[in-house]
Design an enzyme around this catalytic site. Structure first.
Site, short mmCIF file in Angstrom:
data_model
loop_
_atom_site.label_atom_id
_atom_site.label_comp_id
_atom_site.label_asym_id
_atom_site.label_seq_id
_atom_site.Cartn_x
_atom_site.Cartn_y
_atom_site.Cartn_z
N LYS A 238 0.90 -1.33 0.20
CA LYS A 238 0.06 0.20 -0.02
C LYS A 238 0.74 1.49 -0.18
O LYS A 238 0.83 2.59 -0.21
CB LYS A 238 -0.81 -0.10 1.02
CG LYS A 238 -1.95 -0.97 1.16
CD LYS A 238 -2.51 -0.86 2.47
CE LYS A 238 -3.78 -1.95 2.00
NZ LYS A 238 -5.03 -2.43 3.59
N GLN B 23 -4.98 -1.28 9.81
CA GLN B 23 -4.65 -2.82 8.88
C GLN B 23 -5.02 -4.08 10.19
O GLN B 23 -4.72 -3.91 11.39
CB GLN B 23 -3.12 -3.01 8.83
CG GLN B 23 -3.10 -3.94 8.38
CD GLN B 23 -3.11 -4.70 6.89
OE1 GLN B 23 -3.20 -2.82 6.39
NE2 GLN B 23 -3.92 -5.28 5.90
N ASP C 60 -10.83 3.29 4.02
CA ASP C 60 -10.98 2.16 3.88
C ASP C 60 -13.23 1.72 3.21
O ASP C 60 -14.08 0.84 2.69
CB ASP C 60 -10.95 0.61 5.00
CG ASP C 60 -9.91 -0.33 4.43
OD1 ASP C 60 -8.85 -0.25 3.56
OD2 ASP C 60 -9.42 -0.51 5.62
#
Ligand code: NAP
Length: 285
Positions: free
Chosen positions: A52, A96, A119
């Site tokens: 990422k 995460q 997200d």
């Protein structure tokens, strides 16, 4: 058979994001920025995070990593999120997953400022999606919709069968397809005669987390199959669909690797950029 090439579509999205990042920087004299919180030391997370961060760097988005030891408390994690929530130089925040067991995903999501929810998992954002007025969309289903768009696969009037009903993949996938005028069936572990549902559909999205579960008997020669699964077994990566067995027996298929996973990262960049414009344009933070 059409191979749905996630690498190619993700590259196109990343190029567009890079152009828009340049425009953002010229206008606001700063870069869009993503804060990534890594709790504990899950080895798979370390690989995903590096990926990422590299993708952010590729398009000019600043990424900042905040590492929290697994011994820390939920309160310490909440304090970090609250600090980032009000930092005007941070546009997106991502925690995460998975986290060590004593941390609560629910608590993280409700602490997170929904305007910085990179997200797209915050209940407020899921609610907006459900009501047909999406703000940020969960990256994986959003990426799958971009795949359909790229390959001119219209969902209007089509039967879409989503197998899996998680909050991060299955449910938002079905809602996005519904919002695009598909007729949607949700299947899950308690579904009776799964095969009857997948075979009756024009498009199947497989998101159950079971390596190579689906063989060609679940599909027809006209099926469009999107494989969301991601498994690393003995140094090899595979999905929920048995790719080699299904290849050339369906109309279109996305591979793993090289399919949905690439799109998820690309849409994280897109979401961060969209949130950055939203916050700066309206001075929301
Ligand atoms: P999850 O939270 O474990 O949900 C799995 C879903 O599949 C549940 O709804 C479950 O039903 C259903 N299911 C399990 N076994 C089934 C069966 N035999 N028949 C029908 N349905 C079944 O998983 P997730 O987070 O949605 O992820 C799914 C997969 O996608 C995983 O392999 C994950 O690694 C992968 N993934 C990939 C990406 C990417 O970027 N490529 C992103 C996210 C996830 P119940 O609700 O009844 O338990």
């Amino acid at each position: 058979m059409l191979l749905i090439d996630g690498r190619k579509v993700a590259q196109k999205i990343k190029e567009k994001v890079a152009t828009d990042v340049t425009r953002f920087k010229a206008k606001y004299k700063k870069a869009p920025a993503l804060a990534v919180i890594n709790v504990g030391d899950d080895p798979a997370s370390a690989i995903y995070l590096r990926n990422k961060e590299k993708s952010c760097a590729d398009v000019g988005i600043t990424s900042m990593r905040f590492k929290l030891d697994k011994e820390k408390s939920q309160e310490e994690l909440d304090a970090l999120i609250n600090k980032l929530n009000t930092d005007t130089d941070v546009h997106g925040i991502l925690v995460q997953l998975p986290m060590p067991k004593h941390f609560s995903v629910e608590k993280v999501l409700t602490t997170l400022n929904p305007l910085k929810d990179a997200d797209g998992f915050h209940p407020e954002n899921l609610g907006l999606l459900l009501s047909g007025r999406p703000r940020v969309k969960p990256c994986t289903p959003y990426g799958i919709m971009k795949m359909f768009e790229h390959y001119d696969i219209s969902l209007k009037g089509k039967k879409v069968c989503v197998v899996g009903r998680s909050n991060i993949v299955g449910k938002p996938m079905g809602i996005l397809a519904l919002n695009a005028d598909a007729t949607v069936t949700f299947c899950h572990s308690k579904t009776d005669d799964l095969k009857a549902h997948t075979k009756a559909a024009d498009i199947v999205v497989a998101a159950i987390g079971k390596p190579e579960f689906f063989d060609s008997t679940y599909f027809t020669k006209n099926s469009v199959v999107i494989d969301v699964g991601m498994h690393h077994i003995n140094g090899k990566t595979c999905g929920d669909v048995n790719f080699s067995e299904c290849q050339n027996k369906v109309q279109a298929l996305s591979p793993v690797p090289g399919g949905v996973g690439q799109m998820t990262v690309a849409m994280l960049l897109q979401n961060t950029l969209e949130l950055a414009f939203l916050q700066e344009e309206h001075k929301l933070i």
